[in-house]
Design a protein around this motif. Structure first.
Motif, PDB file in Angstrom:
ATOM      1  N   LYS A  50       7.242   2.362  -5.324  1.00 20.29           N
ATOM      2  CA  LYS A  50       7.575   3.505  -4.470  1.00 20.29           C
ATOM      3  C   LYS A  50       6.056   2.869  -3.303  1.00 20.29           C
ATOM      4  O   LYS A  50       4.851   3.544  -4.595  1.00 20.29           O
ATOM      5  N   PHE A  51       6.012   3.658  -2.316  1.00 21.19           N
ATOM      6  CA  PHE A  51       4.440   3.308  -2.064  1.00 21.19           C
ATOM      7  C   PHE A  51       4.241   4.417  -0.668  1.00 21.19           C
ATOM      8  O   PHE A  51       5.617   4.137  -0.373  1.00 21.19           O
ATOM      9  N   SER A  52       3.421   5.230  -1.322  1.00 20.26           N
ATOM     10  CA  SER A  52       3.418   6.902  -0.142  1.00 20.26           C
ATOM     11  C   SER A  52       2.388   5.855   1.117  1.00 20.26           C
ATOM     12  O   SER A  52       1.363   5.351   1.297  1.00 20.26           O
ATOM     13  N   LEU A  53       3.068   6.588   2.647  1.00 17.23           N
ATOM     14  CA  LEU A  53       2.094   6.824   3.254  1.00 17.23           C
ATOM     15  C   LEU A  53       1.723   7.487   3.539  1.00 17.23           C
ATOM     16  O   LEU A  53       1.600   7.390   5.167  1.00 17.23           O
ATOM     17  N   GLY A  54       1.525   8.734   2.762  1.00 12.15           N
ATOM     18  CA  GLY A  54       0.779   9.522   3.288  1.00 12.15           C
ATOM     19  C   GLY A  54       1.420  10.911   3.603  1.00 12.15           C
ATOM     20  O   GLY A  54       2.538  10.765   3.105  1.00 12.15           O
ATOM     21  N   GLN A  55       1.397  11.690   4.651  1.00 17.66           N
ATOM     22  CA  GLN A  55       1.001  12.820   4.757  1.00 17.66           C
ATOM     23  C   GLN A  55       1.821  12.558   6.021  1.00 17.66           C
ATOM     24  O   GLN A  55       2.722  13.697   7.108  1.00 17.66           O
ATOM     25  N   ASN A  56       1.484  12.076   7.103  1.00 24.45           N
ATOM     26  CA  ASN A  56       2.138  11.858   8.453  1.00 24.45           C
ATOM     27  C   ASN A  56       1.581  10.870   9.061  1.00 24.45           C
ATOM     28  O   ASN A  56       1.603   9.625   7.966  1.00 24.45           O
ATOM     29  N   LEU A  57       2.262  10.750  10.766  1.00 25.61           N
ATOM     30  CA  LEU A  57       1.978   9.362  10.913  1.00 25.61           C
ATOM     31  C   LEU A  57       0.721   8.704  11.095  1.00 25.61           C
ATOM     32  O   LEU A  57       1.020   7.681  11.384  1.00 25.61           O
ATOM     33  N   VAL A  58      -0.380   9.260  11.758  1.00 25.26           N
ATOM     34  CA  VAL A  58      -1.634   8.706  11.701  1.00 25.26           C
ATOM     35  C   VAL A  58      -1.722   8.152  10.042  1.00 25.26           C
ATOM     36  O   VAL A  58      -2.241   6.824   9.907  1.00 25.26           O
ATOM     37  N   ASP A  59      -1.514   8.896   9.165  1.00 31.87           N
ATOM     38  CA  ASP A  59      -1.156   8.445   7.308  1.00 31.87           C
ATOM     39  C   ASP A  59      -0.752   7.237   7.405  1.00 31.87           C
ATOM     40  O   ASP A  59      -1.445   5.686   6.548  1.00 31.87           O
ATOM     41  N   ALA A  60       0.432   6.863   7.583  1.00 32.29           N
ATOM     42  CA  ALA A  60       1.486   6.318   7.941  1.00 32.29           C
ATOM     43  C   ALA A  60       0.986   4.873   8.274  1.00 32.29           C
ATOM     44  O   ALA A  60       0.837   3.629   8.330  1.00 32.29           O
ATOM     45  N   ASP A  61       0.299   4.865   9.686  1.00 31.85           N
ATOM     46  CA  ASP A  61      -0.331   3.370  10.471  1.00 31.85           C
ATOM     47  C   ASP A  61      -1.194   2.914   9.287  1.00 31.85           C
ATOM     48  O   ASP A  61      -1.816   2.079   9.038  1.00 31.85           O
ATOM     49  N   HIS A  62      -1.761   3.800   9.027  1.00 36.78           N
ATOM     50  CA  HIS A  62      -3.006   3.007   7.938  1.00 36.78           C
ATOM     51  C   HIS A  62      -2.825   2.654   6.883  1.00 36.78           C
ATOM     52  O   HIS A  62      -3.432   1.519   6.425  1.00 36.78           O
ATOM     53  N   GLN A  63      -1.817   2.756   6.273  1.00 35.42           N
ATOM     54  CA  GLN A  63      -0.953   2.680   5.188  1.00 35.42           C
ATOM     55  C   GLN A  63      -0.306   1.702   5.292  1.00 35.42           C
ATOM     56  O   GLN A  63       0.197   0.293   4.508  1.00 35.42           O
ATOM     57  N   LEU A  64       0.470   1.288   6.477  1.00 27.83           N
ATOM     58  CA  LEU A  64       1.770  -0.202   6.981  1.00 27.83           C
ATOM     59  C   LEU A  64       1.401  -1.438   6.062  1.00 27.83           C
ATOM     60  O   LEU A  64       2.092  -1.829   5.730  1.00 27.83           O
TER      61      LEU A  64
END
Ligand code: AMP
Ligand code: MG
Length: 334
Positions: A274-288
């Motif tokens: 499992k890989f976390s994309l964080g809490q929200n879309l901004v985090d997901a952009d950062h983590q993708l």
């Protein structure tokens, strides 16, 4: 070749290497760039070789300010001036006609336009200002791999192939810049990024079109990079557009999942898959990109299910990169 890692205090050493025609990767607010002095054809060709990048895919020219840009643009139209005033330094790349003869044709891939960017990163600004010349700055990854958001990602792909990497920590945004084409009658976004078409339109006071669709069948697409396979990890990627569909998927040792924490908590899968994309879309952009790379190191993973987002222009950049990573594959609910 030994690839040196430079800290923020060692910019002068990096400038010396660039001035000597060597390749040095540098941090920006979007992703890491692979720098080479833009006026030296041999250095520019070295960038294509190090990345394994097709030679008809032009490079973005990174400048320290609009004044430097003006030396290489045929003209700077009023639209460009407005956007520069509002968004530079920042994650916006502007496509203009090139001043003939000012840059090697290897930079532009033989086109009559050139893409300019002025990153919002004091380190990069210093680097280019001290060099006194623009540098090309494509993403500092092996061609087709996810763009690098840390110095370690760059080292993984390009160690032994480039002279140095300036380590500026994690990139803030995590996805590449918005590209707007101002060489045509109506402004067009060629690649979505953090700055949305809506925001561009508000500053320009006119409609901004979006052209990020399939261009593979065009012989000379507007942004040639769009026709190539991109952001592709070793495993097959599947977009899960509706997060409730995660409940239908059987996760095992061969499957990875990337989702927001709120979804991940509901998914029964081995923890390391499992890989976390964080809490929200901004985090997901950062983590993708980091997440796609995380699974590249896990040889048992054959398929990665990744949460999709929709509903606003702010999701365009993330979905554009994810769709390419997934080669258009979306999970079909049972
Ligand atoms: P990258 O260098 O990996 O950040 O990708 C840069 C993107 O900008 C690619 O999709 C290129 O095709 C595009 N690009 C760069 N220069 C031009 C240009 N002169 N005309 C159209 N697209 C460009
Ligand atoms: Mg790239």
């Amino acid at each position: 070749m030994e690839t040196k890692i430079f800290s923020e205090g060692q910019i002068d050493d990096a400038v010396k290497l660039l001035a000597a025609g060597e390749l040095v990767a540098f941090p920006t607010e979007t992703v890491y760039g692979l720098g080479a002095i833009a006026t030296n054809e041999k250095s520019v060709k070295g960038v294509y070789a190090a990345k394994g990048r097709p030679s008809d895919n032009p490079l973005i020219v990174t400048v320290s300010d609009a004044e430097m840009m003006a030396k290489y643009a045929k003209e700077v139209p009023e639209r460009a001036q407005k956007l520069i005033k509002h968004f530079w330094p920042g994650p916006l790349t502007i496509l203009l006609f090139v001043k003939p003869g000012s840059l090697p044709s290897a930079v532009t891939g033989g086109l009559d336009t050139v893409a300019f960017r002025c990153p919002d990163d004091p380190l990069t600004h210093d680097l280019i200002a001290k060099l006194g010349s623009p540098i090309v700055g494509p993403s500092a990854n092996t061609s087709t791999k996810p763009s690098p958001t840390t110095a370690q990602h760059v080292y993984h792909d390009l160690k032994g192939k480039i002279a140095g990497i300036i380590d500026g920590g994690e990139a803030r945004v995590g996805l590449e810049s918005t590209i707007i084409d101002l060489s045509v009658a109506n402004p067009v976004v060629l690649r979505p990024g953090e700055i949305t078409p809506e925001e561009l339109s508000a500053v320009l006071g006119e409609e901004v079109l979006i052209n990020t669709g399939k261009v593979s069948d065009q012989a000379v697409p507007k942004a040639p990079g769009m026709k190539y396979r991109h952001y592709a990890p070793a495993a097959a990627v599947m977009v899960v557009d509706d997060a409730k569909d995660f409940a239908q998927i059987n996760f095992d040792e061969t499957t990875g999942v990337m989702a927001l924490d709120s979804e991940l908590a509901k998914i029964a899968a081995p923890k390391e898959n499992k890989f976390s994309l964080g809490q929200n879309l901004v985090d997901a952009d950062h983590q993708l990109f980091g997440g796609l790379r995380y699974f590249d190191d896990k040889k048992n993973i054959k398929q990665i299910f990744v949460q999709g987002f929709s509903g606003s222009e702010a999701t365009l950049a993330y979905m554009n990169r994810l769709n390419k990573a997934a080669a258009g594959h979306h999970y079909q609910a049972k």
